[in-house]
Write a protein that holds these residues in place. Structure first.
Motif, PDB file in Angstrom:
ATOM      1  N   CYS A  75       0.827  -1.205   0.000  1.00 55.47           N
ATOM      2  CA  CYS A  75       0.000   0.000   0.000  1.00 55.47           C
ATOM      3  C   CYS A  75       0.867   1.263   0.000  1.00 55.47           C
ATOM      4  N   VAL A  76       1.871   1.293   0.874  1.00 56.22           N
ATOM      5  CA  VAL A  76       2.768   2.445   0.900  1.00 56.22           C
ATOM      6  C   VAL A  76       3.605   2.473  -0.378  1.00 56.22           C
ATOM      7  N   GLY A  77       3.886   1.281  -0.940  1.00 56.77           N
ATOM      8  CA  GLY A  77       4.615   1.201  -2.198  1.00 56.77           C
ATOM      9  C   GLY A  77       3.857   1.871  -3.337  1.00 56.77           C
ATOM     10  N   MET A  78       2.536   1.752  -3.352  1.00 55.17           N
ATOM     11  CA  MET A  78       1.742   2.454  -4.368  1.00 55.17           C
ATOM     12  C   MET A  78       1.896   3.966  -4.207  1.00 55.17           C
ATOM     13  N   ALA A  79       1.883   4.429  -2.950  1.00 57.79           N
ATOM     14  CA  ALA A  79       2.088   5.858  -2.712  1.00 57.79           C
ATOM     15  C   ALA A  79       3.471   6.282  -3.184  1.00 57.79           C
ATOM     16  N   ARG A  80       4.461   5.401  -3.016  1.00 56.05           N
ATOM     17  CA  ARG A  80       5.833   5.711  -3.461  1.00 56.05           C
ATOM     18  C   ARG A  80       5.875   5.989  -4.963  1.00 56.05           C
ATOM     19  N   ILE A 194      -7.104  11.335  -1.860  1.00 51.85           N
ATOM     20  CA  ILE A 194      -6.864   9.965  -2.323  1.00 51.85           C
ATOM     21  C   ILE A 194      -6.826   9.024  -1.122  1.00 51.85           C
ATOM     22  N   VAL A 195      -7.407   7.845  -1.275  1.00 50.82           N
ATOM     23  CA  VAL A 195      -7.240   6.750  -0.314  1.00 50.82           C
ATOM     24  C   VAL A 195      -6.741   5.532  -1.098  1.00 50.82           C
ATOM     25  N   LEU A 196      -5.577   5.051  -0.729  1.00 50.59           N
ATOM     26  CA  LEU A 196      -5.008   3.841  -1.319  1.00 50.59           C
ATOM     27  C   LEU A 196      -5.281   2.680  -0.384  1.00 50.59           C
ATOM     28  N   VAL A 197      -5.772   1.574  -0.926  1.00 53.63           N
ATOM     29  CA  VAL A 197      -6.151   0.444  -0.083  1.00 53.63           C
ATOM     30  C   VAL A 197      -5.555  -0.854  -0.618  1.00 53.63           C
ATOM     31  N   ASN A 198      -5.012  -1.664   0.292  1.00 52.36           N
ATOM     32  CA  ASN A 198      -4.587  -3.029  -0.040  1.00 52.36           C
ATOM     33  C   ASN A 198      -5.324  -3.987   0.878  1.00 52.36           C
TER      34      ASN A 198
END
Length: 414
Positions: A75-80, A194-198
């Protein structure tokens, strides 16, 4: 944080959400190079998992802990993928990514995720929710779609209750209803962009199942003297096993049926050895531990357990060197097709695991919430004993040595 522990069937579920808000002031066999990159990723990911676990452990030393390092990294990798400058550099260092090499990072995740696209027992899903009337940049969207298998959906965050309900329903659907209410409505507002979800769900049967008729109550030691009675499963079979002097612990690997997944259990020699084990793991390469195991006839005594765990990860990630993404100096200029700047407001993680005679079910979810930045700041018949009657560390790993789930059992399930 809340913790709820019980005894039941084996399941694992995880979710993580990363929330960003804005501010207005300006599967083929890999070749050798890929394999080396995967091994390095596994090594650094294992170190990240241990570092994060030690932070959580010092907060909750007596708790039954379950979390998903892979869910958090993904999830944090997508933000990266949308970060630049020092924000990107901090994330690379903190998460164990190749420095300033977005393509390598994206390809590494793709190689892992692609292995489980059609898996019947391990489901991994990613999702991007974007504020209504906004859109993400084309390059970021392409990476998220092709490398992380993620889709994007517009949502009106100002209706915080409705938005949270939509996201939470998606998480439930991806975790066999094990992870509920990941996002509290209060975490969202009109500044959320934005909300990124895994979300991860795993339900696997043991390759060697424990006979139910052999399960009986037995002692589980909380310290050298005190113990509680727990349902203890019993089995004799051949497993990967070793006693490792550098950890002063026995290690057992129990494989799951029809998959490349297994549960790795590290059992300290002492009834009070869990704290010392955590310290030793800091300088131990957990990604290579299975190479030190040998097929051994083992008599296993292992407790049935069930655990839920929830944590807001801002403090933990800041402790691991990733502070900038939470500040007004955050740089996520490659994510949103807008002049607004973004910062992470919350990283929420929830996990569940259940272990019994048949196997394991687990789930987890992680959410990263991003807001608009405002101007405010042996012998043939001999079986080696492996008796898990005291606190221990465990992880669910794959053949590439990625830690999908990890935790500890320190007390009786409620």
């Amino acid at each position: 944080m809340y913790i709820h522990i019980c005894v039941h069937n084996i399941s694992i579920a995880f979710t993580i959400a990363l929330i960003l808000s804005a501010h207005t002031t300006a599967a083929n066999m890999p070749h050798r190079g890929q394999l080396s990159a995967q091994q390095e990723f596994a090594r650094k990911s294992a170190q990240f998992a241990v570092n994060l676990f030690n932070f959580i452990y010092h907060k909750e030393p007596q708790s039954n802990i379950i979390y998903s390092p892979f869910s958090i990294q993904t999830c944090v990798g997508m933000a990266r993928m949308g970060a630049t400058g020092e924000t990107a550099a901090e994330l690379d260092r903190g998460l164990g990514f190749p420095l300033n090499d977005e393509a390598a990072i994206a390809n590494t995740f793709h190689n892992i995720l692609a292995d489980y696209v059609n898996s019947p027992i391990l489901k991994i899903a990613n999702k991007i929710y974007i504020m209504d009337t906004y859109k993400v940049q084309q390059e970021f969207n392409e990476i998220a779609t092709t490398k992380f298998f993620s889709s994007a959906e517009n949502i009106y965050f100002a209706n915080s209750e409705g938005a949270a309900n939509t996201i939470n329903k998606w998480v439930e659907s991806k975790t066999n209803n094990l992870i509920k209410d990941l996002i509290p409505p209060a975490a969202l507002d009109g500044e959320t962009r934005i909300v990124l979800v895994n979300a991860i769900h795993f339900k696997g049967e043991w390759k060697h199942q424990f006979p139910k008729e052999a399960t009986r109550d037995d002692n589980f030691y909380l310290n050298e003297v005190d113990s509680v009675r727990v349902p203890m499963m019993n089995l004799k079979a051949t497993f990967g096993f070793a006693y490792l002097h550098d950890l002063d612990a026995s290690v057992l690997e129990m494989p799951y049926k029809d998959s490349d997944l297994s549960m790795l259990v590290i059992l300290p020699s002492s009834r009070t050895g869990l704290a010392t084990l955590h310290e030793k793991l800091k300088s131990f390469d957990l990604s290579e531990i299975t190479q030190r195991l040998t097929p051994t006839k083992v008599m296993v005594k292992f407790p049935k357990f069930k655990a839920e765990f929830e944590i807001e990860l801002k403090e933990a990630l800041e402790n691991l060197g990733m502070k900038r993404m939470f500040s007004r100096d955050a740089e996520f200029g490659k994510m949103l097709d807008s002049d607004e700047r973004l910062q992470v407001s919350k990283v929420i993680h929830k996990a569940f695991i259940e272990v019994n005679e048949e196997g394991t079910e687990a789930a987890a979810a992680t959410a990263v919430i991003m807001n608009r930045i405002t101007s405010l700041g042996g012998g043939e018949d001999y079986y080696r004993p492996f008796i898990a009657d005291r606190p221990f560390f465990y992880a669910v790993i794959n053949s590439k040595q990625n830690l999908l789930f990890a935790g500890q059992v320190a007390k009786k399930s409620a």
